[in-house]
Design an enzyme around this catalytic site. Sequence first.
Site, PDB file in Angstrom:
ATOM      1  N   HIS A 123       0.938  -1.150   0.124  1.00 41.88           N
ATOM      2  CA  HIS A 123       0.026   0.044  -0.299  1.00 41.88           C
ATOM      3  C   HIS A 123       0.816   1.278   0.015  1.00 41.88           C
ATOM      4  O   HIS A 123       1.904   1.162   0.622  1.00 41.88           O
ATOM      5  CB  HIS A 123      -0.701  -0.033   1.134  1.00 41.88           C
ATOM      6  CG  HIS A 123      -2.009   1.017   1.381  1.00 41.88           C
ATOM      7  ND1 HIS A 123      -1.713   2.321   1.737  1.00 41.88           N
ATOM      8  CD2 HIS A 123      -3.232   0.814   1.223  1.00 41.88           C
ATOM      9  CE1 HIS A 123      -2.814   3.048   1.685  1.00 41.88           C
ATOM     10  NE2 HIS A 123      -3.605   2.252   1.629  1.00 41.88           N
ATOM     11  N   ASP A 200       3.273  -4.708   8.105  1.00 41.52           N
ATOM     12  CA  ASP A 200       1.905  -3.745   8.094  1.00 41.52           C
ATOM     13  C   ASP A 200       0.824  -4.869   8.093  1.00 41.52           C
ATOM     14  O   ASP A 200       0.307  -5.525   7.203  1.00 41.52           O
ATOM     15  CB  ASP A 200       1.830  -3.081   6.715  1.00 41.52           C
ATOM     16  CG  ASP A 200       0.686  -2.334   6.261  1.00 41.52           C
ATOM     17  OD1 ASP A 200      -0.272  -2.460   7.320  1.00 41.52           O
ATOM     18  OD2 ASP A 200       0.508  -1.782   5.516  1.00 41.52           O
ATOM     19  N   GLN A 203      -4.454  -5.244   7.052  1.00 50.69           N
ATOM     20  CA  GLN A 203      -5.533  -6.039   6.290  1.00 50.69           C
ATOM     21  C   GLN A 203      -5.634  -7.397   6.915  1.00 50.69           C
ATOM     22  O   GLN A 203      -6.470  -8.273   6.600  1.00 50.69           O
ATOM     23  CB  GLN A 203      -5.297  -6.096   4.986  1.00 50.69           C
ATOM     24  CG  GLN A 203      -5.470  -4.950   3.961  1.00 50.69           C
ATOM     25  CD  GLN A 203      -6.818  -4.287   3.927  1.00 50.69           C
ATOM     26  OE1 GLN A 203      -7.783  -4.985   4.256  1.00 50.69           O
ATOM     27  NE2 GLN A 203      -6.967  -3.373   3.771  1.00 50.69           N
ATOM     28  N   LYS A 226     -10.546  -0.692  10.163  1.00 50.24           N
ATOM     29  CA  LYS A 226     -10.602  -2.107   9.117  1.00 50.24           C
ATOM     30  C   LYS A 226     -11.005  -3.003   9.855  1.00 50.24           C
ATOM     31  O   LYS A 226     -11.029  -4.309   9.457  1.00 50.24           O
ATOM     32  CB  LYS A 226      -9.223  -2.333   8.464  1.00 50.24           C
ATOM     33  CG  LYS A 226      -8.706  -0.970   7.894  1.00 50.24           C
ATOM     34  CD  LYS A 226      -8.526  -1.142   6.351  1.00 50.24           C
ATOM     35  CE  LYS A 226      -7.579  -0.146   5.817  1.00 50.24           C
ATOM     36  NZ  LYS A 226      -8.100   0.449   4.608  1.00 50.24           N
ATOM     37  N   CYS A 363      -4.828   2.054  -3.947  1.00 49.87           N
ATOM     38  CA  CYS A 363      -3.572   2.748  -3.480  1.00 49.87           C
ATOM     39  C   CYS A 363      -2.190   1.677  -3.397  1.00 49.87           C
ATOM     40  O   CYS A 363      -1.359   1.547  -2.397  1.00 49.87           O
ATOM     41  CB  CYS A 363      -3.736   2.866  -1.894  1.00 49.87           C
ATOM     42  SG  CYS A 363      -4.899   4.218  -1.539  1.00 49.87           S
TER      43      CYS A 363
HETATM   44  N1  PLP Z   1      -1.649  -0.632   4.818  1.00 50.91           N
HETATM   45  C1  PLP Z   1      -2.853  -1.064   4.221  1.00 50.91           C
HETATM   46  C2  PLP Z   1      -2.326  -2.768   3.998  1.00 50.91           C
HETATM   47  C3  PLP Z   1      -3.928  -0.718   4.050  1.00 50.91           C
HETATM   48  O1  PLP Z   1      -4.824  -1.471   3.287  1.00 50.91           O
HETATM   49  C4  PLP Z   1      -4.026   0.539   4.341  1.00 50.91           C
HETATM   50  C5  PLP Z   1      -5.403   1.122   4.116  1.00 50.91           C
HETATM   51  O2  PLP Z   1      -6.116   0.980   3.101  1.00 50.91           O
HETATM   52  C6  PLP Z   1      -3.130   1.326   5.099  1.00 50.91           C
HETATM   53  C7  PLP Z   1      -1.913   0.553   5.130  1.00 50.91           C
HETATM   54  C8  PLP Z   1      -3.399   2.717   5.404  1.00 50.91           C
HETATM   55  O3  PLP Z   1      -4.287   2.691   6.636  1.00 50.91           O
HETATM   56  P1  PLP Z   1      -4.858   3.924   7.096  1.00 50.91           P
HETATM   57  O4  PLP Z   1      -5.281   4.663   6.153  1.00 50.91           O
HETATM   58  O5  PLP Z   1      -6.109   3.324   8.321  1.00 50.91           O
HETATM   59  O6  PLP Z   1      -3.695   4.692   8.058  1.00 50.91           O
END
Ligand code: PLP
Length: 561
Positions: A123, A200, A203, A226, A363
Amino acid sequence: MPTKLSESLRQHFPFFSSTQSEQCVYLDNAATSQKLQRVIDVTQQYYQERSVNVHRSSHQLAACVTEQFEQSRKTIQRFIGAKSHKEIVWTKGATESINLVASGLAKSYIKPGDSILVSALEHHANIVPWQQIAQTHNLQLKVMPVDSLGVLKLQASLELIDENTALVAIGHVSNALGNINPIADIINKAKQLGALTLIDGTQAVSHLAVNVQQLNCDFYVFSGHKMFGPTGIGVLYGKYHLLEQLPAYQLGGEMIKKVSFTDTTFQPPPLKFEAGTPNIAGVLGLSVACEFIQQHRDTFLQLEDHLYQQLLATLAEIPQVKLWGDKINSICIQSFTVEGVSHYDLAVLLDKRNIAVRAGHHCAMPLMHELSIDGTIRVSLAAYNSSQDIITFGAALKECIGFLSDSNVNSAEQAIATLATNAQLNQPMPIAESIQKAKSWDQTYRQLMLAGKSLIRLDPQYKTEGSAVHGCESQVWLRCRLEHGKLVLEGDSPSKIVRGLLAVIFETLSGKTTNQILEFNLAEYLVDLNLGKHLSESRGNGLSAVVNKIVAYCQLHNSEQ
Ligand code: PLP
């Protein structure tokens, strides 16, 4: 059995009983999940009955909420198997957690010549902070590769980890494709060579049981929204000795021990990283969401697997569908493209049938680039989705693909011919008029698709970065020029709907002077044609970016005249 389970689970989520959202088939859970009633209750209770600050005042209510706030840290500690609650830092979300680590490591740990390793699946939140510090600190940013379907190439990835690797940052699960990455192998290799690891887990945490001690990762990050929790709250887990070494991220109240005009001493972690009043309601809500997930983990797994298999079977019935990513090592997310059909058009038409999916790059633009596609449709499920949701989605998807296929544009031609006859015209009706006369949204879209056929399409040589219009989930190119003082517009897009929208705009603006265009209220005109939806600033809607680009061009050339 799964139906009963999912029905009883749905009762915990008020979204499914609200009259507004009742009709919506929500398949966009990777963007954000629906919120648990208990989460809503605990946040509302905080605001209504106990709105006090934490770690400051000593009155009873403040002490009670501070206790609840700190107990929440212990809940998260249990949820991800951390050694100590002091390893749990509250942040705004995964993005802030990653930025906090990246900026801290840049100040304290990373040296020129080091490399940082990310995967091609990341992402943007797990790319851009590393890319920025790589650029400013003279580091190399290396990318772990994926195969032609978007699955991480493990061996090649492991080979990229060497003595110069300062940190490996990788998603536990890809948000774009749903793949579960082999993070245990990657962490192992990184440890052998002394590299730090940041996982990270945004998900992952609502779908997989996570134990950060077993994983032996150094940092693990995720967001509350999420996982049925509130927005604006997230977690950074870090091994305590690393958090101790990491410099403070923001400075101010709460994170200090003692302040004078000459010096300041900081609190130890985690408070060192929590400057200012935290998102107290968010913390309390997130804690409740974690407890709920932990309590229902087995049920979730069973329901999600059942739904995912049903989704795969549904998609397998449509020959034009191509699935991306790993279908075995996957959570219940599936990305796909449909041959000859733009993902943007599909998402617009599915939305018209009250089916919420996400379309575009998710993204993860670099991943789309690696796969040589401009985006996918992503269906992301949660345990509260029902079998009926997938049946409804499957039927709608087939209908939309049919609608968007060429043979149906011919029936759109017939539709416009009928409208033209009704209007007693023998020559084609102006596009705007045909759209105004459309009696339903599907007629509107048919007219748009037909209008798109008359678009003067941009010669491929002009499809460059300079003519690209950013801000739409579909690719769009626009070229404006003046011929004898009159505007000439050319454009293109893989989306039939966007090509139609361009044709509508071109019809009214082409041949006008820059002055006339600046006086013309294009936005109002499009709203009058019932096309206002495409003007919203949402990332999926590119028309406003097209309009802005035309206006900017006219402003520039008007002042030059
Ligand atoms: N990392 C992953 C894998 C994501 O799916 C997302 C959001 O879609 C993020 C990071 C960023 O999350 P946030 O916008 O809640 O900070």
